[in-house]
Design an enzyme around this catalytic site. Structure first.
Site, short mmCIF file in Angstrom:
data_model
loop_
_atom_site.label_atom_id
_atom_site.label_comp_id
_atom_site.label_asym_id
_atom_site.label_seq_id
_atom_site.Cartn_x
_atom_site.Cartn_y
_atom_site.Cartn_z
N ASP A 81 55.38 -31.12 -10.47
CA ASP A 81 54.72 -30.81 -9.20
C ASP A 81 53.21 -30.96 -9.42
O ASP A 81 52.71 -32.08 -9.45
CB ASP A 81 55.14 -29.40 -8.79
CG ASP A 81 54.69 -28.99 -7.40
OD1 ASP A 81 54.71 -29.83 -6.50
OD2 ASP A 81 54.34 -27.81 -7.21
N SER A 82 52.47 -29.87 -9.62
CA SER A 82 51.04 -30.00 -9.92
C SER A 82 50.84 -30.65 -11.29
O SER A 82 49.80 -31.26 -11.56
CB SER A 82 50.36 -28.62 -9.92
OG SER A 82 50.69 -27.89 -11.07
N ASP A 104 65.30 -23.05 -7.56
CA ASP A 104 65.38 -21.86 -6.72
C ASP A 104 64.24 -21.72 -5.73
O ASP A 104 63.20 -22.34 -5.85
CB ASP A 104 65.35 -20.61 -7.60
CG ASP A 104 63.94 -20.32 -8.12
OD1 ASP A 104 63.33 -21.24 -8.70
OD2 ASP A 104 63.45 -19.19 -7.93
N GLY A 162 64.83 -23.45 -14.04
CA GLY A 162 65.16 -24.53 -13.10
C GLY A 162 65.86 -25.72 -13.72
O GLY A 162 66.58 -26.44 -13.04
N LYS A 207 57.01 -35.04 -7.71
CA LYS A 207 56.28 -35.03 -6.44
C LYS A 207 54.86 -35.52 -6.71
O LYS A 207 53.93 -34.72 -6.88
CB LYS A 207 56.22 -33.61 -5.87
CG LYS A 207 57.56 -33.03 -5.47
CD LYS A 207 57.35 -31.79 -4.62
CE LYS A 207 57.87 -30.55 -5.27
NZ LYS A 207 57.66 -29.32 -4.48
N THR A 222 52.39 -27.21 -15.58
CA THR A 222 53.41 -26.74 -16.52
C THR A 222 53.68 -27.78 -17.60
O THR A 222 53.69 -27.46 -18.79
CB THR A 222 54.72 -26.43 -15.76
OG1 THR A 222 54.43 -25.55 -14.67
CG2 THR A 222 55.74 -25.79 -16.68
N LEU A 223 53.87 -29.04 -17.18
CA LEU A 223 54.17 -30.09 -18.17
C LEU A 223 52.99 -30.31 -19.10
O LEU A 223 53.17 -30.43 -20.32
CB LEU A 223 54.54 -31.40 -17.45
CG LEU A 223 54.86 -32.57 -18.37
CD1 LEU A 223 56.03 -32.26 -19.30
CD2 LEU A 223 55.15 -33.84 -17.57
N ARG A 275 70.08 -21.59 -6.60
CA ARG A 275 70.24 -22.35 -7.85
C ARG A 275 71.65 -22.92 -8.03
O ARG A 275 71.84 -23.93 -8.68
CB ARG A 275 69.97 -21.45 -9.07
CG ARG A 275 68.55 -21.07 -9.29
CD ARG A 275 68.39 -20.47 -10.69
NE ARG A 275 67.22 -19.62 -10.78
CZ ARG A 275 65.97 -20.06 -10.97
NH1 ARG A 275 65.75 -21.35 -11.06
NH2 ARG A 275 64.97 -19.22 -11.04
P1 IMP Z 1 53.87 -27.45 -11.80
O1 IMP Z 1 53.19 -26.73 -12.92
O2 IMP Z 1 53.13 -27.26 -10.51
O3 IMP Z 1 54.12 -28.92 -12.08
O4 IMP Z 1 55.21 -26.68 -11.58
C1 IMP Z 1 56.42 -27.17 -11.94
C2 IMP Z 1 57.45 -26.08 -11.77
O5 IMP Z 1 57.27 -25.42 -10.52
C3 IMP Z 1 58.85 -26.65 -11.71
O6 IMP Z 1 59.42 -26.71 -13.00
C4 IMP Z 1 59.56 -25.67 -10.82
O7 IMP Z 1 60.04 -24.57 -11.58
C5 IMP Z 1 58.49 -25.18 -9.88
N1 IMP Z 1 58.52 -25.94 -8.63
C6 IMP Z 1 57.72 -26.97 -8.26
N2 IMP Z 1 58.07 -27.47 -7.07
C7 IMP Z 1 59.15 -26.73 -6.68
C8 IMP Z 1 60.01 -26.80 -5.53
O8 IMP Z 1 59.88 -27.65 -4.62
N3 IMP Z 1 61.01 -25.88 -5.49
C9 IMP Z 1 61.22 -24.95 -6.45
N4 IMP Z 1 60.46 -24.88 -7.57
C10 IMP Z 1 59.43 -25.76 -7.67
MG MG Z 2 60.40 -24.82 -13.78
#
Ligand code: IMP
Ligand code: MG
Length: 179
Positions: free
Chosen positions: A106-107, A162, A44, A134, A110-111, A168
């Protein structure tokens, strides 16, 4: 699934993104100087990272550019939690200032996991830069150091981001209506 681009609601157009990316480049250089590895989180982050690389380059900076895959998402809309890192040799990052560039916070799972893994590798310091945040969706206790845009809880596509590998290529950011 066939992408029907009429269903993509606009969030930010290419010009707005470019202006924000240039401002982020200035903020990055002010914060960490010119000696860093730009570590792009695939898939992404590819478009954001490539524009960011060119924006810091126009400001005279010559970062190493590397890529990492952090596997957390399937084809759904929810993070799965478990994260694997597939990336450069540890020596590439050990002792270095790393600018971690990702598409969306997002959550935060991942970071948070990426920061732990980079710490284990022995990066000197890590500064995180995400295009979109977010905050309403956060589950892990983590914030990005630099954020392009704060957005509502919508499912974003375009500009590298995506849904099931579609969208993308779009030069703008938009969102899909929930099914
Ligand atoms: P996290 O671990 O929930 O913070 O996920 C982050 C990853 O989830 C991002 O790098 C994206 O690859 C994917 N992601 C989170 N939100 C979206 C979205 O709205 N659209 C598409 N991919 C998302
Ligand atoms: Mg990602």
């Amino acid at each position: 699934m066939t992408a029907d681009f009429d269903e993509v609601h606009r969030l930010y157009d290419a010009e707005e993104i470019a202006a924000r990316v240039d401002a982020l480049a200035a903020a990055i250089l002010a914060r960490i100087g010119e000696d860093f590895v730009l570590l792009c989180v695939l898939n992404g982050g590819f478009m954001f990272a490539s524009d960011l690389a060119r924006a810091v380059s126009r400001r005279g900076c010559k970062p190493l550019v590397e890529f990492v895959t952090l596997k957390s998402y399937g084809n759904g809309m929810e993070s799965q939690g478990a994260v694997r890192l597939i990336g450069p040799e540890p020596e590439t990052l050990k002792g270095k200032t790393v600018l971690l560039v990702d598409d969306i916070l997002d959550s935060g799972k991942t970071l948070a996991k990426a920061l732990t893994l980079l710490d284990e590798i022995g990066a000197k310091s890590v500064v995180s830069c995400v295009l979109l945040d977010k905050p309403a969706r956060r589950k892990a206790t983590v914030e990005a150091d630099l954020v392009g845009f704060n957005i509502e809880d919508v499912f974003v596509v375009g500009y590298g981001i995506d849904f099931a590998d579609h969208y993308r290529h779009l030069p703008y950011l938009g969102y899909l209506e929930p099914a």
